[in-house]
Scaffold this active site. Structure first.
Site, PDB file in Angstrom:
ATOM      1  N   GLY A   1      35.443   4.613 -13.827  1.00  0.00           N
ATOM      2  CA  GLY A   1      36.769   4.248 -13.308  1.00  0.00           C
ATOM      3  C   GLY A   1      37.867   4.716 -14.238  1.00  0.00           C
ATOM      4  O   GLY A   1      38.864   4.018 -14.455  1.00  0.00           O
TER       5      GLY A   1
ATOM      6  N   TYR B   1      34.613 -11.419  -3.950  1.00  0.00           N
ATOM      7  CA  TYR B   1      35.076 -10.736  -5.166  1.00  0.00           C
ATOM      8  C   TYR B   1      34.674 -11.570  -6.391  1.00  0.00           C
ATOM      9  O   TYR B   1      34.146 -11.031  -7.369  1.00  0.00           O
ATOM     10  CB  TYR B   1      36.598 -10.511  -5.142  1.00  0.00           C
ATOM     11  CG  TYR B   1      37.089  -9.908  -6.443  1.00  0.00           C
ATOM     12  CD1 TYR B   1      36.710  -8.610  -6.792  1.00  0.00           C
ATOM     13  CD2 TYR B   1      37.887 -10.629  -7.320  1.00  0.00           C
ATOM     14  CE1 TYR B   1      37.123  -8.048  -8.003  1.00  0.00           C
ATOM     15  CE2 TYR B   1      38.305 -10.080  -8.525  1.00  0.00           C
ATOM     16  CZ  TYR B   1      37.916  -8.792  -8.856  1.00  0.00           C
ATOM     17  OH  TYR B   1      38.313  -8.250 -10.057  1.00  0.00           O
TER      18      TYR B   1
HETATM   19  C1  8X3 Z   1      41.513  -9.466 -11.394  1.00  0.00           C
HETATM   20  C2  8X3 Z   1      42.080 -10.817 -11.623  1.00  0.00           C
HETATM   21  O1  8X3 Z   1      42.997 -12.965 -10.558  1.00  0.00           O
HETATM   22  O2  8X3 Z   1      43.371 -10.909  -9.365  1.00  0.00           O
HETATM   23  O3  8X3 Z   1      40.133  -9.437 -11.447  1.00  0.00           O
HETATM   24  O4  8X3 Z   1      41.188 -11.864  -9.443  1.00  0.00           O
HETATM   25  S1  8X3 Z   1      42.406 -11.642 -10.174  1.00  0.00           S
END
Ligand code: 8X3
Length: 250
Positions: free
Chosen positions: A9, A151
């Site tokens: 990345g 996620y």
């Molecule tokens: C990124 C932080 O809080 O947007 O991984 O999930 S958040």
């Protein structure tokens, strides 16, 4: 002897900033990513300081991961530092409204992609009994937030894999640690909201978000500690952020 780091990345955000920080530390670079033009541009920029090569692949493509890493020119074959940085979020929907393609993308990139790249690099580190792996997790891998479901699960998996790698690679003297950023102003939210710039920029409005350079500077610190020091797990938030859901916005 100069060390070599492989960064996934590397074409944008934290990966790109880390490449720049490493170049200042005289660390040679293998820049990996999907955006070939962006990788080439970064290579041109950093080649003045260190040796740089690029590998254009998608971490989801298992065959490509192994073939491309195997194809590295001999001067780049020894990877001393692996930065497992490639990862992103797709969507911010409740579990009942979640999109299966989004779920696949997050689990394939953030979890399986990290595993494939690690599997391609770990054997040579085992052989040499040295190496340093840094897994880029997230505050989302420490605390679940509304609509974060899959996620967060992918980043909890990164946390588990970071611990698992550290345990299994301990006897080989390989250092393993995670850096877990909170709200960091990159293309992260643009990707999450599928190109909706307005929605994405709102995430970082009303407070001072972390910049990719802030995280890169911490990664630089982690890899420049003496060998007996392994920073195992580090969570970094903007001062305005107290948790995944508590952000002091004005
Ligand atoms: C990124 C932080 O809080 O947007 O991984 O999930 S958040």
């Amino acid at each position: 002897m100069k060390k070599t780091a492989l960064i996934t990345g590397a074409s944008s955000g934290i990966g790109k900033a880390t490449a720049r920080a490493f170049a200042k530390e005289n660390i040679n670079l293998v820049l990996c990513g999907r955006n070939e033009a962006a990788l080439k541009e970064l290579k041109d920029e950093l080649s003045e300081r260190v040796a740089v090569t690029t590998l254009n692949f998608d971490v989801r493509n298992r065959t490509d991961v192994f073939d491309k890493i195997d194809s590295l020119p001999s001067q780049f074959q020894q990877i001393d530092i692996l930065i497992n940085n490639a990862g992103n979020a797709h969507g911010l929907d409740s579990i009942q409204d979640g999109n299966l393609d989004d779920w696949d993308a997050m689990l394939d990139i953030n979890v399986k992609g990290l595993l494939y790249v690690s599997k391609a690099i770990i054997p040579q580190m085992m052989e040499r009994k040295s190496g340093h792996i840094i897994n880029i997790g997230s505050t989302a891998g420490k605390e679940v937030y509304p609509n974060g479901n899959v996620y967060c699960a992918s980043k909890f998996a990164v946390d588990a894999l970071n611990q698992g790698m550290r345990i299994d690679l301990n006897k080989a003297g390989i250092r393993v640690g995670a850096v877990n950023p909170g709200l960091t102003q990159t293309d992260f939210s643009k990707v999450r909201f599928k190109g909706d710039e307005e929605k994405a920029s709102k995430v970082y409005q009303g407070f001072q978000a972390l910049q990719p350079e802030d995280i890169a500077d911490i990664i630089r610190f982690v890899v420049t500690r003496p060998y007996h020091v392994n920073i195992a797990d580090l969570t970094v938030m903007p001062t305005a952020q107290a948790s995944s859901t508590i952000v002091n916005k004005n």
